[in-house]
Scaffold this active site. Sequence first.
Site, mmCIF file in Angstrom:
data_model
loop_
_atom_site.group_PDB
_atom_site.id
_atom_site.type_symbol
_atom_site.label_atom_id
_atom_site.label_comp_id
_atom_site.label_asym_id
_atom_site.label_seq_id
_atom_site.Cartn_x
_atom_site.Cartn_y
_atom_site.Cartn_z
ATOM 1 N N ARG A 76 0.797 -1.270 -0.001
ATOM 2 C CA ARG A 76 -0.205 0.124 -0.223
ATOM 3 C C ARG A 76 0.798 1.598 -0.340
ATOM 4 O O ARG A 76 1.648 1.659 0.953
ATOM 5 C CB ARG A 76 -1.049 -0.206 1.467
ATOM 6 C CG ARG A 76 -2.616 -0.913 1.514
ATOM 7 C CD ARG A 76 -2.928 -0.794 2.080
ATOM 8 N NE ARG A 76 -4.242 -1.579 2.496
ATOM 9 C CZ ARG A 76 -4.570 -2.578 3.378
ATOM 10 N NH1 ARG A 76 -3.052 -3.348 3.600
ATOM 11 N NH2 ARG A 76 -4.918 -3.833 2.713
ATOM 12 N N HIS A 424 -21.023 43.751 -8.477
ATOM 13 C CA HIS A 424 -22.501 44.251 -8.243
ATOM 14 C C HIS A 424 -22.947 43.339 -7.696
ATOM 15 O O HIS A 424 -22.876 43.253 -6.313
ATOM 16 C CB HIS A 424 -22.706 44.550 -8.815
ATOM 17 C CG HIS A 424 -24.802 45.526 -8.216
ATOM 18 N ND1 HIS A 424 -25.228 45.079 -8.070
ATOM 19 C CD2 HIS A 424 -24.404 46.735 -7.193
ATOM 20 C CE1 HIS A 424 -26.600 45.790 -7.099
ATOM 21 N NE2 HIS A 424 -25.796 46.157 -6.680
ATOM 22 N N ARG A 587 -20.552 54.915 5.214
ATOM 23 C CA ARG A 587 -19.831 55.285 4.085
ATOM 24 C C ARG A 587 -20.749 56.323 3.589
ATOM 25 O O ARG A 587 -21.688 56.145 3.314
ATOM 26 C CB ARG A 587 -18.720 54.563 3.776
ATOM 27 C CG ARG A 587 -18.099 55.384 1.945
ATOM 28 C CD ARG A 587 -17.931 53.951 0.660
ATOM 29 N NE ARG A 587 -18.913 53.739 0.110
ATOM 30 C CZ ARG A 587 -19.198 52.582 -0.749
ATOM 31 N NH1 ARG A 587 -17.652 51.500 -0.849
ATOM 32 N NH2 ARG A 587 -20.070 51.606 -0.953
ATOM 33 N N GLU A 714 -8.733 54.153 -0.869
ATOM 34 C CA GLU A 714 -9.448 53.060 -1.994
ATOM 35 C C GLU A 714 -8.753 53.914 -3.589
ATOM 36 O O GLU A 714 -9.033 53.263 -4.278
ATOM 37 C CB GLU A 714 -10.274 52.827 -2.262
ATOM 38 C CG GLU A 714 -11.356 54.181 -1.938
ATOM 39 C CD GLU A 714 -12.912 53.995 -2.360
ATOM 40 O OE1 GLU A 714 -13.474 52.566 -3.050
ATOM 41 O OE2 GLU A 714 -13.420 55.041 -1.751
ATOM 42 N N GLY A 735 -9.741 50.319 1.673
ATOM 43 C CA GLY A 735 -11.067 49.661 0.789
ATOM 44 C C GLY A 735 -10.634 49.247 -0.134
ATOM 45 O O GLY A 735 -9.955 49.140 -1.664
ATOM 46 N N THR A 736 -10.013 47.712 -0.370
ATOM 47 C CA THR A 736 -8.987 46.681 -1.372
ATOM 48 C C THR A 736 -9.695 46.414 -2.509
ATOM 49 O O THR A 736 -9.340 46.075 -3.346
ATOM 50 C CB THR A 736 -8.877 45.012 -0.767
ATOM 51 O OG1 THR A 736 -9.922 44.855 -0.128
ATOM 52 C CG2 THR A 736 -7.743 46.256 0.623
ATOM 53 N N ASN A 737 -11.284 46.525 -2.731
ATOM 54 C CA ASN A 737 -11.749 46.517 -3.639
ATOM 55 C C ASN A 737 -11.626 47.229 -4.917
ATOM 56 O O ASN A 737 -10.113 46.731 -6.036
ATOM 57 C CB ASN A 737 -13.613 46.382 -3.913
ATOM 58 C CG ASN A 737 -13.701 45.075 -3.114
ATOM 59 O OD1 ASN A 737 -13.529 44.530 -2.855
ATOM 60 N ND2 ASN A 737 -14.980 45.067 -2.670
ATOM 61 N N ASP A 738 -11.722 48.718 -4.697
ATOM 62 C CA ASP A 738 -11.046 50.085 -5.491
ATOM 63 C C ASP A 738 -9.760 49.988 -5.442
ATOM 64 O O ASP A 738 -9.127 50.440 -6.615
ATOM 65 C CB ASP A 738 -11.704 50.762 -5.068
ATOM 66 C CG ASP A 738 -12.961 51.342 -5.583
ATOM 67 O OD1 ASP A 738 -13.759 50.542 -6.945
ATOM 68 O OD2 ASP A 738 -14.218 51.948 -5.373
ATOM 69 N N CYS A 800 -12.000 47.295 4.518
ATOM 70 C CA CYS A 800 -14.063 46.591 4.218
ATOM 71 C C CYS A 800 -13.837 46.536 3.250
ATOM 72 O O CYS A 800 -14.794 46.264 2.870
ATOM 73 C CB CYS A 800 -14.031 47.858 5.182
ATOM 74 S SG CYS A 800 -13.850 49.293 4.008
#
Length: 864
Positions: A76, A424, A587, A714, A735-738, A800
């Site tokens: 095995r 979105h 915000r 951002e 704001g790590t998205n933008d 955030c």
Amino acid sequence: MQNNPNTTLITAKAPVNVSTHGGRAKCLQRLIRLELPVPTTVALSFDAVRQIAEGHLPDVSAIVEQFNKDTLLCVRPSSEDPDWGGPGAVLNIGMNEIRYAQLSNTLGHDAAAAIYSRFVQSYAINVARLDPDVFDEIPNDGSDSLLAMLQAYEEETDERFPQDPREQLAAVLGSMARAWDGTSARLLRQAKGAPADAGLGLVVQEMIPGFGKGECGSGVFQLVNTVTGLPQITGRYLSQSQGREALGAGSAALYLEKDERGPSLEELAPRAFEELKEDAALMRVKLREEMQIEFVIGSGKVHILDGVRVPRSSRATVRIAVRLAQDGIITPQEAVMRVEPNNLTELLHRQVNPESERDVVGSGIAASPGAATGRIVFNSADAQASAARREPCVLVRRETSPEDVRGMHAAAAVLTEKGGITSHAAVIGRGLGLPCIVGASAMRFDTKNQTITASDGRVLKAGDIVTIDGSSGEVLAGAPDMLEAALDDAFQSLMAWADAERDIGIRVNADTPEDAQTARNFDAQGIGLCRTEHMFFDPARLIVMREMIFAETSEGRAAVLARLLPMQRDDFTQLFRIMEGKPVCIRLFDPPLHEFLPTSRAGQRELAEALDIPVSDVTRRVEEMGEYNPMLGLRGVRLGVTVPEIYDMQARAIFEATLEASDKGDPVVPEIMIPLVSARREVELVKARLDAVASAVRSERGRDFDYRLGVMVETPRAALRANEIAPHSAFLSFGTNDLTQMTYGLSRDDAGRFMSAYIQKGVFPEDPFHVLDQDGVGELLKLGAERGRNGNPGITLSICGEHGGNPESIAFCREAGFDYVSCSPFRVPVARLAAAQLAINHKMGDQKSSLAQMLWKWRVRNRK
């Protein structure tokens, strides 16, 4: 051989380790130390197997001499991590014509033929590399089948089936060693997280036939249910069998405990059954884990061939870890470390039952976890109508916009043709806990005719029932069985232990009272981001916003917005009261105003009628407000500076809500965040307006209150100039998205179209919108944090964006000294657990504890 580091007879004191011989070999040694009935076993190390792959065999005769004469053997795999897999086991090595004749006399012709046939077929496929189809037409019915298999082998290989047990064993070892080094095997295990140089060990073990007189057979045995994690003896047993045949034997296999559905091992061999229970209980305590036993019974005597971790679902993982801690077998800290944070998402949402059939009609990006079934609808109005009839629906859109939020609230799930992980639909879906798939570009969406064409040509129409699996990204036809969310006592205990350990705050991104209540249920420490624009798309508010857009003067805009003031005040009052004194960060208005205007001719006609103005005026205004790149246009603080009436209204609503919510409890201290800042002067201008509104409210109400003003970082410039911005701010929230979007120059809504190709070609290691880019965006975070502290030593730092719930991002923020992270509501438990694991690992690492290393390896090893 007992002390040979490469070819070792496994005894209680033999030099066997997971890192040199693999997990199976080490587990067998532990079972031997527990004085359990383990057959004689020899372990070959990683180095020995590498040498075999290169053509250098160990002393095969010396291995065979460790076993009694005429003993059959099995080989095995023994990799460092069982999830990395390995070549299939080969049983009954040593079977030849002489042994066949001997076993025919002792076990009977049928049993001997079954043993020999199994070996011939396994050897032919795994060692001689013959096509399995060679044996498809040969029935498995005794000595005639055996002769047909031997004949087929000779015809395909032009040689007689090997008869020397040493030759057989050498060939099996060589085949398994080479299989581990094969390209496909290497890529497969690397996909499971194995390092490129991962080694393979092999164990050579005495075969207990599982055939013969008296009670003989094989099976598997465990003390918990694999799916639920609840105490339950499970497994199967099959008389006159080998290996794991019992699991595929259907009705011929026996249950273990007495069961009204059929015969059981407990009734057939009660002594063996009790022995297995005792052995499993002992392994649970001594090995500190729920174990699955592979066993064989020979003439009524139990032999344990192997012990492995019980396979388990996410909910079973939590329950097992918690029960082990509650029973004092492991510590609460170890229980916390044994649960992979991302696996908690399966507990928080309904999931497709893993045992259900899946009719997959399409796939996309798994944007929000969980699963839901409903009838297809193609617009928000139909979604709301469906909800009014209490009929679950799936909202299908090319891509969603803020106008679709009402429909998303009404839907059971969302499917879009376009979009990425931070589009979105994805962001709102995660916030609502709504299963969501975005970027399903392989499916053709015809919204005009209300159809979707799957990649296999099937056409789905409005009203058809589909299931959205937001955890896997698969669109399923029909309604498969579901597993409900499991936020039981075990989950609550685990979370309490996690909170006792973590050292970074966890807040939530919540836009509505419903979001806030979910956050409270998940014990978030406050709201780190409330996106107020989502409050404006209610039909009653949307028309007021449109009136404001068409107002020609500052006074006219203020007069229209005054009608929104009580609505906004009520929104904020509810948030403050639900959070019960916990911080709430609001915000200010962020999106460009054109998003509130209709784009279709029909919508523009309706708006003209509602405002009693010519359609041409509406059309002209829509065209005037259009922007080539609205994400970089008149939005955020730029809108607050040029159209300050919106921020004035929002500030008044926040301050008045602060006083109302403080009437029956501790004083509320709201946090107000300015979006899209890139210059200090923007903060100064907005702060002056807010201070003026605050002064007016204090004067009107005759009561004082405090508030904290902060900046959402951002834009890259805000991070670089944080030392100038920080003195005017109480907090900086990244704001790590933008920020990711602007740093990369990538549209977060469109990047999904090519992101998979970029990852496959090694341009990016991961989707930067899904996993924080610590080298580029992370460098800006570090610079912004450092410069922000230089400008204001007492400033609060957080992130955030959607990265806030990722364990990797939490580790980065914790290391950088951030005060908290904020994430969507259903990511809060994931973030709490991840933060606790980081803290535990850090504490134990400081103590240079071997236990810390064990726990961390355990968590990493069992990640999915």
